[in-house]
Motif scaffolding. Structure first.
Motif, PDB file in Angstrom:
ATOM      1  N   GLN A 302       0.881  -1.203   0.030  1.00 12.78           N
ATOM      2  CA  GLN A 302      -0.007   0.120   0.110  1.00 12.78           C
ATOM      3  C   GLN A 302       0.667   1.124   0.152  1.00 12.78           C
ATOM      4  O   GLN A 302       2.066   1.296   0.816  1.00 12.78           O
ATOM      5  CB  GLN A 302      -0.976   0.079   1.116  1.00 12.78           C
ATOM      6  N   PHE A 303       0.575   2.130  -0.889  1.00 16.08           N
ATOM      7  CA  PHE A 303       1.364   3.410  -0.894  1.00 16.08           C
ATOM      8  C   PHE A 303       0.801   4.398  -0.018  1.00 16.08           C
ATOM      9  O   PHE A 303      -0.348   4.345   0.569  1.00 16.08           O
ATOM     10  CB  PHE A 303       1.302   4.099  -2.435  1.00 16.08           C
ATOM     11  N   ASP A 304       1.691   5.356   0.614  1.00 16.56           N
ATOM     12  CA  ASP A 304       1.244   6.340   1.484  1.00 16.56           C
ATOM     13  C   ASP A 304       0.463   7.295   1.130  1.00 16.56           C
ATOM     14  O   ASP A 304      -0.207   7.955   1.711  1.00 16.56           O
ATOM     15  CB  ASP A 304       2.498   7.010   1.960  1.00 16.56           C
ATOM     16  N   SER A 305       0.208   7.350  -0.358  1.00 20.38           N
ATOM     17  CA  SER A 305      -0.645   8.416  -0.817  1.00 20.38           C
ATOM     18  C   SER A 305      -1.548   7.449  -1.994  1.00 20.38           C
ATOM     19  O   SER A 305      -0.993   6.728  -2.736  1.00 20.38           O
ATOM     20  CB  SER A 305       0.070   9.756  -1.418  1.00 20.38           C
ATOM     21  N   SER A 306      -2.734   7.928  -2.443  1.00 17.09           N
ATOM     22  CA  SER A 306      -3.558   7.490  -3.388  1.00 17.09           C
ATOM     23  C   SER A 306      -3.182   8.003  -4.812  1.00 17.09           C
ATOM     24  O   SER A 306      -3.260   7.485  -5.832  1.00 17.09           O
ATOM     25  CB  SER A 306      -4.910   7.941  -3.382  1.00 17.09           C
ATOM     26  N   ALA A 307      -2.276   9.164  -4.834  1.00 21.48           N
ATOM     27  CA  ALA A 307      -1.862   9.745  -6.206  1.00 21.48           C
ATOM     28  C   ALA A 307      -0.804  10.652  -5.629  1.00 21.48           C
ATOM     29  O   ALA A 307      -0.650  11.269  -4.632  1.00 21.48           O
ATOM     30  CB  ALA A 307      -3.001  10.311  -6.869  1.00 21.48           C
ATOM     31  N   TYR A 308      -0.045  11.049  -6.643  1.00 25.95           N
ATOM     32  CA  TYR A 308       0.980  11.956  -6.687  1.00 25.95           C
ATOM     33  C   TYR A 308       1.127  13.053  -7.581  1.00 25.95           C
ATOM     34  O   TYR A 308       0.665  12.633  -8.781  1.00 25.95           O
ATOM     35  CB  TYR A 308       2.625  11.253  -6.406  1.00 25.95           C
ATOM     36  N   TYR A 309       1.197  14.373  -7.501  1.00 25.19           N
ATOM     37  CA  TYR A 309       1.118  15.446  -8.220  1.00 25.19           C
ATOM     38  C   TYR A 309       2.681  16.260  -8.173  1.00 25.19           C
ATOM     39  O   TYR A 309       2.853  16.696  -7.133  1.00 25.19           O
ATOM     40  CB  TYR A 309       0.242  16.452  -8.070  1.00 25.19           C
ATOM     41  N   ILE A 310       3.285  16.327  -9.328  1.00 25.95           N
ATOM     42  CA  ILE A 310       4.654  17.047  -9.156  1.00 25.95           C
ATOM     43  C   ILE A 310       4.642  18.017 -10.398  1.00 25.95           C
ATOM     44  O   ILE A 310       4.307  17.961 -11.207  1.00 25.95           O
ATOM     45  CB  ILE A 310       5.801  15.728  -9.403  1.00 25.95           C
ATOM     46  N   GLU A 311       5.408  19.230  -9.999  1.00 23.11           N
ATOM     47  CA  GLU A 311       5.672  20.144 -10.873  1.00 23.11           C
ATOM     48  C   GLU A 311       7.377  20.175 -11.174  1.00 23.11           C
ATOM     49  O   GLU A 311       7.891  20.129 -10.219  1.00 23.11           O
ATOM     50  CB  GLU A 311       5.174  21.564 -10.587  1.00 23.11           C
ATOM     51  N   LEU A 312       7.671  20.019 -12.358  1.00 27.92           N
ATOM     52  CA  LEU A 312       9.114  20.230 -12.941  1.00 27.92           C
ATOM     53  C   LEU A 312       9.490  20.855 -14.029  1.00 27.92           C
ATOM     54  O   LEU A 312       8.559  20.806 -14.886  1.00 27.92           O
ATOM     55  CB  LEU A 312       9.505  18.493 -13.165  1.00 27.92           C
ATOM     56  N   SER A 313      10.326  21.829 -13.779  1.00 30.49           N
ATOM     57  CA  SER A 313      10.738  22.706 -15.041  1.00 30.49           C
ATOM     58  C   SER A 313      11.406  22.030 -16.189  1.00 30.49           C
ATOM     59  O   SER A 313      11.987  20.907 -15.898  1.00 30.49           O
ATOM     60  CB  SER A 313      11.889  23.635 -14.502  1.00 30.49           C
ATOM     61  N   GLU A 314      11.213  22.337 -17.407  1.00 35.59           N
ATOM     62  CA  GLU A 314      11.608  21.605 -18.552  1.00 35.59           C
ATOM     63  C   GLU A 314      13.139  21.527 -18.585  1.00 35.59           C
ATOM     64  O   GLU A 314      13.466  20.680 -19.627  1.00 35.59           O
ATOM     65  CB  GLU A 314      10.874  22.174 -19.771  1.00 35.59           C
ATOM     66  N   ASP A 315      13.595  22.502 -18.077  1.00 34.57           N
ATOM     67  CA  ASP A 315      15.144  22.676 -18.333  1.00 34.57           C
ATOM     68  C   ASP A 315      15.881  21.697 -17.069  1.00 34.57           C
ATOM     69  O   ASP A 315      16.949  21.848 -16.968  1.00 34.57           O
ATOM     70  CB  ASP A 315      15.520  23.868 -18.078  1.00 34.57           C
ATOM     71  N   ALA A 316      15.170  20.905 -16.394  1.00 33.72           N
ATOM     72  CA  ALA A 316      15.844  20.186 -15.346  1.00 33.72           C
ATOM     73  C   ALA A 316      16.895  19.312 -16.034  1.00 33.72           C
ATOM     74  O   ALA A 316      16.357  18.848 -17.041  1.00 33.72           O
ATOM     75  CB  ALA A 316      14.753  19.230 -14.832  1.00 33.72           C
TER      76      ALA A 316
END
Length: 719
Positions: A302-316
């Motif tokens: 079981q995961f600690d969250s039902s879903a994950y949302y992440i923001e990432l810059s395109e120049d990463a």
């Protein structure tokens, strides 16, 4: 008047005369000749008259009378709608009306007792009775129970003559059904129910079914179930099935064997439709106990969250840590968990998750303009049981970075009319940029440095992400220059600033007074503007016919020039010219007079016989060869005769061409009108020649003019 001597005749007419009734024409007695039925016809209207038997004259006016049929009791009472069906609620009181029956007697009700009907019950006692006069069937036994007996058959008799002896009777059947009332409370068939459910069962799963039985039926048997007590009131729920008879127990919350292995429920079942008059027979509900056992199963991580949302810059950069996901085994064994990415969710492999830690990292460069969102699925698997796998969605939003230059839209070609004036709008240009800055797009336009001071066009930035291309002069001519190339410099307002240069192609076109383009091709100046399609087709057809005629004439001319000889051995040149000196050129042709070899105008001779005495007239075809008059006798006459003989043979030969060969020689050189065309001894001077006139000879001499370097050097500018 009737003396009995038979002189009077009686005649009968009217209803039934001759068929039902007849008359004795001598005595006037009327008799019935058919059986009479009052129920069919109760009276007849007849007419009678006395006439003289001999003269058939009426002795008195016609008389009319009515014959009425007297009724007798010949019809029994009948129930026209039988057999009958009726229903009465169970537990009805004595005297409750069930149904009213009516028997019909066809006899005359106004004459005697033939139609007076009396009702009685023959079968169905002691449960029901019937009123003798009205025929109403009533309940005669109290508290009849449907659950004991539901259906009854009652036989009712109707008898005329007031029920007296000798009266006629008819019977009918009444099928009576007792209707259900809620007079029985529900009862569970078990006081304790044992049920089990796996802990992995999803919410909404059915645990089991219970039933509080009720002897009643229909609405009176419908139940409503509820959990009134127990430690599972918040974990389980109960509802009624579509038949409203059974109680369905379902899972309300996710189960966990490790947290609580069993539950106890106290369930009540109650009738929904109650009869107030029968409340004293209640209570109309019952209670039972339900014990639910939770079965242990090997659950996936079981995961600690039902879903994950992440923001990432395109120049990463590649290898940037995006997120660390975490999952654990909920079972008591707490097995080790391994992580991976579902390949179908990341087919281009932009991300990688570390096997043991769950660290999500980038392995490829990101481009928001290509893919703005990455929806990947991370899997967690038990190491000891690889079949136990769970997943979690990870949504990665790629944030924008200003890494794309603005470019012009598809309007990369425009036109300017020849009659355009200075300052006239040529084209409105706009740019696009796949980047999406937070403050919106801001574009800046200008001409490229190499075209900033061009004399033809200028650019005006409208400060609204558009720019105008304007003319700087008038007097445009398609013959001077047809195309201009204008480089436009564009930049955006974000950091880091991105720039680009796009080239706008501007064509010089011929336009009407309203500014509509008529033609942008040079050929348009040589064609009439009003030339219709039909006229163009006619011109092309004429050209095609002319070409066909020219080809036909050339073909015929070529055919005439070919020698047509049947025997190659006869192709002998009889004239031999011998030259004893050299160097004379064309002037040597004067050494021998070939006039005698030319065809004569006419040859008058008979076939098969040569005329030696004929003097043909030979005409010279060149001004340099005088006409020769051949006289009879001499050396020339023998040659002349030989030529005429050969000419006659050719004329008589069927295989020879039907025409004479005529060859004309044009003279050149010394004494010629055209003088010498030879290039020998022409280079007598070393001075250079001027070839400027080659430019006036048209496009066919353009290549030659280029070889001698006489092309114009005033090439127009590109913009």
């Amino acid at each position: 008047m009737d003396k009995g001597d038979g002189s009077i005749k009686y005649i009968l007419t009217g209803e039934g005369a001759g068929t039902t009734f007849t008359i004795d024409d001598s005595t006037g007695d009327i008799h019935a000749i058919q059986r009479l039925d009052r129920e069919v016809k109760s009276q007849y209207a007849l007419r009678a008259q006395a006439r003289n038997r001999l003269t058939d004259r009426p002795l008195e006016p016609e008389s009319q009378f009515i014959v009425k049929i007297q009724d007798i009791n010949d019809n029994e009472p009948r129930f026209l709608d039988g057999p009958y069906k009726a229903s009465v609620p169970e537990m009805s009181k004595i005297g409750t009306s069930v149904i009213q029956l009516t028997a019909t007697d066809a006899d005359d009700p106004t004459y005697g007792n033939s139609a007076r009907v009396v009702y009685s019950i023959l079968e169905g006692q002691p449960y029901f009775s019937v009123d003798a006069k009205t025929g109403v069937v009533r309940v005669s036994l109290a508290d009849m129970d449907r659950e004991t007996r539901e259906n009854y058959t009652v036989v009712i008799q109707a008898k005329d003559m007031g029920g007296q002896l000798g009266g006629l009777a008819g019977t009918t059947t009444v099928n009576i059904t007792l209707g259900d009332v809620n007079d029985n409370p529900p009862m569970f068939d078990q006081r304790l129910y044992q049920m089990s459910i796996p802990e992995a069962a999803p919410v909404g799963s059915v645990v089991g079914r219970i039933w509080a039985k009720d002897r009643d039926i229909g609405l009176n048997a419908e139940m409503m179930y509820s959990i009134i007590d127990g430690d599972g009131r918040d974990t389980f729920d109960i509802s009624t099935d579509p038949t409203n008879l059974f109680g369905i127990i379902t899972v309300k919350k996710q189960l966990n064997f490790e947290g609580k292995p069993s539950y106890t429920l106290k369930v009540e079942g109650a009738n929904t439709n109650l009869d107030p008059s029968l409340r004293h027979r209640g209570p109309f509900k019952d209670v039972t106990i339900v014990h639910v056992s939770v079965e242990d199963v090997d659950e996936p991580p079981q995961f600690d969250s039902s879903a994950y949302y992440i923001e990432l810059s395109e120049d990463a950069e590649i290898g940037t840590l995006v997120k660390t996901v975490s999952a654990r085994d909920p079972d008591a064994a707490n097995n080790t968990v391994r992580y991976s990415i579902d390949k179908s969710s990341d087919p281009d492999k932009f991300f990688y998750v570390e096997l043991t830690s769950g660290s999500l990292m980038t392995v490829r460069s990101l481009d928001r303009e290509d893919i703005g969102w990455h929806n990947i699925t991370v899997l967690a698997m038990e190491m000891n049981n690889p079949t136990k796998i769970s997943s979690v969605p990870v949504a990665v939003r790629v944030l924008d970075v200003n890494d794309n230059p603005p470019v012009l839209t598809h309007y990369l070609e425009a036109y300017v009319c020849e009659n355009a004036k200075a300052g006239q709008l040529v084209q409105t240009v706009t740019a696009v940029d796949p980047d999406e800055p937070l403050g919106g797009q801001h574009f800046y336009y200008s001409l490229a440095p190499e075209a900033a001071n061009n004399p033809n066009f200028t650019l005006r930035d409208n400060q609204d992400n558009t720019a105008w291309i304007l003319t700087r002069r008038g007097g445009w001519a398609h013959q001077d220059q047809t195309v201009f190339y204008l480089p436009i410099f564009i930049s955006d307002g974000e950091q880091p600033v991105q720039t680009s240069t796009s080239t706008l192609t501007i064509r010089v076109c011929s336009c009407d007074h309203d500014g509509n383009v008529m033609s942008c091709n040079a050929e348009a100046y040589t064609l009439p503007a009003s030339l219709s399609r039909g006229a163009l087709i006619a011109i092309l057809a004429c050209i095609f016919v002319l070409l066909v005629m020219i080809l036909l004439m050339l073909s015929l001319r070529t055919h005439r020039k070919k020698p047509f000889l049947c025997d190659e051995e006869e192709n002998v040149h009889e004239n031999i010219v011998r030259y004893d000196d050299e160097g004379g050129g064309e002037e040597d042709t004067e050494a021998f007079d070939i006039a005698a070899m030319w065809n004569p105008r006419e040859a008058h001779h008979h076939p098969g016989k040569m005329r030696q005495d004929m003097l043909p007239e030979i005409e010279s075809l060149s001004r340099y060869v005088p006409q020769a008059c051949v006289m009879g006798g001499g050396g020339d006459s023998s040659v002349h005769g030989y030529v005429l003989a050969k000419l006659l043979d050719a004329d008589m030969d069927a295989c020879a061409p039907p025409y004479d060969s005529l060859q004309t020689y044009a003279y050149e050189g010394e004494g010629s009108v055209a003088e010498s065309l030879s290039s020998l001894q022409s280079g007598t001077s070393n001075t250079d020649h001027e070839y400027d006139y080659l430019n006036d000879w048209g496009p066919r001499f353009k290549k030659l003019a280029e070889m001698y370097g006489v092309l114009e050097t005033n090439t127009p500018p590109m913009w």
